[in-house]
Design an enzyme around this catalytic site. Structure first.
Site, mmCIF file in Angstrom:
data_model
loop_
_atom_site.group_PDB
_atom_site.id
_atom_site.type_symbol
_atom_site.label_atom_id
_atom_site.label_comp_id
_atom_site.label_asym_id
_atom_site.label_seq_id
_atom_site.Cartn_x
_atom_site.Cartn_y
_atom_site.Cartn_z
ATOM 1 N N PHE A 218 -0.907 -6.611 2.398
ATOM 2 C CA PHE A 218 -1.841 -5.825 1.583
ATOM 3 C C PHE A 218 -1.026 -4.981 0.618
ATOM 4 O O PHE A 218 -0.171 -4.197 1.032
ATOM 5 C CB PHE A 218 -2.725 -4.914 2.446
ATOM 6 C CG PHE A 218 -3.778 -4.210 1.621
ATOM 7 C CD1 PHE A 218 -5.016 -4.798 1.385
ATOM 8 C CD2 PHE A 218 -3.516 -2.971 1.037
ATOM 9 C CE1 PHE A 218 -5.978 -4.169 0.602
ATOM 10 C CE2 PHE A 218 -4.470 -2.341 0.245
ATOM 11 C CZ PHE A 218 -5.707 -2.940 0.028
ATOM 12 N N ASP B 207 7.402 -2.655 -0.154
ATOM 13 C CA ASP B 207 6.206 -1.842 -0.357
ATOM 14 C C ASP B 207 6.092 -0.889 0.826
ATOM 15 O O ASP B 207 5.716 -1.275 1.930
ATOM 16 C CB ASP B 207 4.966 -2.740 -0.473
ATOM 17 C CG ASP B 207 3.703 -1.926 -0.757
ATOM 18 O OD1 ASP B 207 3.771 -0.677 -0.695
ATOM 19 O OD2 ASP B 207 2.653 -2.540 -1.023
ATOM 20 N N LYS C 33 0.364 7.108 -0.783
ATOM 21 C CA LYS C 33 -0.309 7.746 0.356
ATOM 22 C C LYS C 33 0.188 9.176 0.606
ATOM 23 O O LYS C 33 -0.186 10.079 -0.108
ATOM 24 C CB LYS C 33 -0.186 6.870 1.590
ATOM 25 C CG LYS C 33 -1.078 5.621 1.493
ATOM 26 C CD LYS C 33 -1.306 4.983 2.823
ATOM 27 C CE LYS C 33 -2.114 3.704 2.760
ATOM 28 N NZ LYS C 33 -3.554 3.921 2.686
HETATM 29 C C1 LIG Z 1 1.312 -1.334 1.842
HETATM 30 C C2 LIG Z 1 0.282 -0.877 0.862
HETATM 31 N N1 LIG Z 1 0.493 -1.085 -0.448
HETATM 32 C C3 LIG Z 1 -0.387 -0.676 -1.383
HETATM 33 C C4 LIG Z 1 -1.555 -0.045 -1.019
HETATM 34 C C5 LIG Z 1 -2.535 0.375 -2.076
HETATM 35 O O1 LIG Z 1 -2.565 1.766 -2.186
HETATM 36 P P1 LIG Z 1 -3.802 2.502 -2.882
HETATM 37 O O2 LIG Z 1 -4.987 2.305 -2.015
HETATM 38 O O3 LIG Z 1 -3.362 3.941 -2.987
HETATM 39 O O4 LIG Z 1 -3.959 1.876 -4.227
HETATM 40 C C6 LIG Z 1 -1.821 0.181 0.336
HETATM 41 C C7 LIG Z 1 -3.075 0.840 0.756
HETATM 42 O O5 LIG Z 1 -3.490 0.805 1.877
HETATM 43 C C8 LIG Z 1 -0.882 -0.243 1.299
HETATM 44 O O6 LIG Z 1 -1.100 -0.067 2.607
#
Ligand SMILES: Cc1ncc(COP(=O)(O)O)c(C=O)c1O
Length: 362
Positions: free
Chosen positions: A117, A202, A230
């Site tokens: 994700f 990520d 986050k």
């Molecule tokens: C690993 C990862 N990358 C990217 C995101 C996307 O972040 P946002 O919801 O702040 O756009 C998330 C959100 O849960 C995530 O867990």
């Protein structure tokens, strides 16, 4: 067990607790899905942010300001990347990472993982795995392919001289709190280096929570690009893309990216995390859950997934009924991403309560 037709309405938070409209208190073990690392309404953070509101909020990315310098100084205690690009959400950090990788390599192919994700804007969504999130939005961005997570052989086959970058989560979050295997991560690093591709970690969800600033540090591997979001601003919407790649000024940007209030949020959050050793302490707080319905506990530090034999949704509702907020990550995993300020005793009490509910509810 009562069925919740109405969603819980939260009206305020303090520390590790939140309150609903009826004044009922809940222990918040999900913290805005991993956001409020200092807990809710942390007095020092609130004071810094309110003072900043009175001082200056947005300056425009073309101006210098003290808050940016302060933030960079705080960041330098944790990471040693040359550049940081600031966005306003995790998905923007990932978009920047993908664009930077394509620009720097002159290649377009991005290799991502099954169950990954990375966000919901078109680029990050193209790297995200689940059909549920992708379908209906096509055509997505071309050039993305997915390989089975933690499969070394698949990585060897997929990463070639066509590859611009490999993107992965050191611990998959939405995918069910699944840590990457050490051999897999090392293989990704070696292969990307061999073919002149870039490695993107990520860390939007795994950053800050595992005992190290970045979860990837546990693997002794240095990615070319790191994304964070986050908890990095303790609730103020802000994200970071860290890299040594030099991206020409003006090639990428954002109206709000790196504004003084966002830099203040990050600088203050990092200052408190460092002073109170909250990142290191989080590493010691991992706990195993047991019980007949528990298959195993996965994760690291305060990024915890309880893998169940059956769907987790009903347990999440039952826990809410007993005053504990958690959520799911995938169908059978209960996810805990508590504030890093949580005391060991509080966590221990919560563990007993959670195990009780897991045993009680059929
Ligand atoms: C690993 C990862 N990358 C990217 C995101 C996307 O972040 P946002 O919801 O702040 O756009 C998330 C959100 O849960 C995530 O867990």
């Amino acid at each position: 067990m009562p069925l919740y037709r109405k969603r819980l309405r939260l009206v305020r938070g303090e520390g590790v607790y939140v309150w609903d409209e009826k004044g009922r208190r809940y222990l918040d073990l999900i913290a805005g899905i991993g956001v409020n690392v200092l807990g809710h309404a942390h007095p020092e953070w609130v004071l810094d942010m309110s003072r900043q509101l009175e001082k200056i909020v947005v300056a425009g990315p073309m101006f210098e300001h003290d808050e940016r310098e302060e933030m960079l100084e705080e960041l330098s205690h944790w990471v040693d990347y040359e550049y940081v690009y600031m966005g306003n959400s995790g998905t923007e950090a990932v978009e920047a990472a993908i664009k930077f990788a394509r620009l720097a390599t002159g290649r377009s192919e991005i290799v991502a993982m099954t169950n990954a994700f990375h966000g919901r804007t078109l680029g990050s969504l193209s790297a995200t795995w689940k059909k549920k999130y992708r379908e209906g939005f096509g055509p997505l961005v071309p050039g993305f392919k997915h390989i089975p997570f933690n499969n070394v052989e698949a990585a060897k086959e997929a990463i070639t001289k066509e590859t611009a970058a490999v993107i992965f989560e050191p611990i998959q979050g939405e995918g069910g709190i699944v840590p990457a295997d050490e051999e897999f991560v090392k293989t990704l690093r070696d292969l990307t280096e061999d073919v002149g591709a870039l490695l993107i970690a990520d860390e939007v969800q795994s950053g800050l929570r595992t005992g190290k600033f970045l979860a990837i540090e546990h693997y002794g591997v240095r990615p070319d690009i790191v994304t964070m979001g986050k908890g990095i601003g303790n609730g103020f919407p802000v994200s970071l893309t860290l890299t040594d790649l030099e991206i020409p000024r003006g090639k990428h940007g954002s109206t709000f990216g790196g504004n003084p209030l966002a830099c203040r949020a990050v600088a203050t959050t990092l200052r408190i995390l460092r002073r109170d050793r909250l990142v290191e302490k989080a590493g010691e707080k991992f706990m195993e859950f047991s019980g007949e319905r528990v298959v195993k506990t996965r994760g690291r530090g305060l990024m915890i997934g309880i893998v169940l034999r059956r769907p987790a949704g009903n347990y999440v509702k039952a826990l809410q009924e007993r005053g504990i907020l958690v959520n799911t990550a995938g169908n059978r995993v209960i996810r805990l991403l508590p504030p890093l300020i949580i005391e060991g005793d509080t966590l221990e009490e919560a563990r007993k309560e959670i195990e009780g509910v897991l045993n009680d509810i059929l």
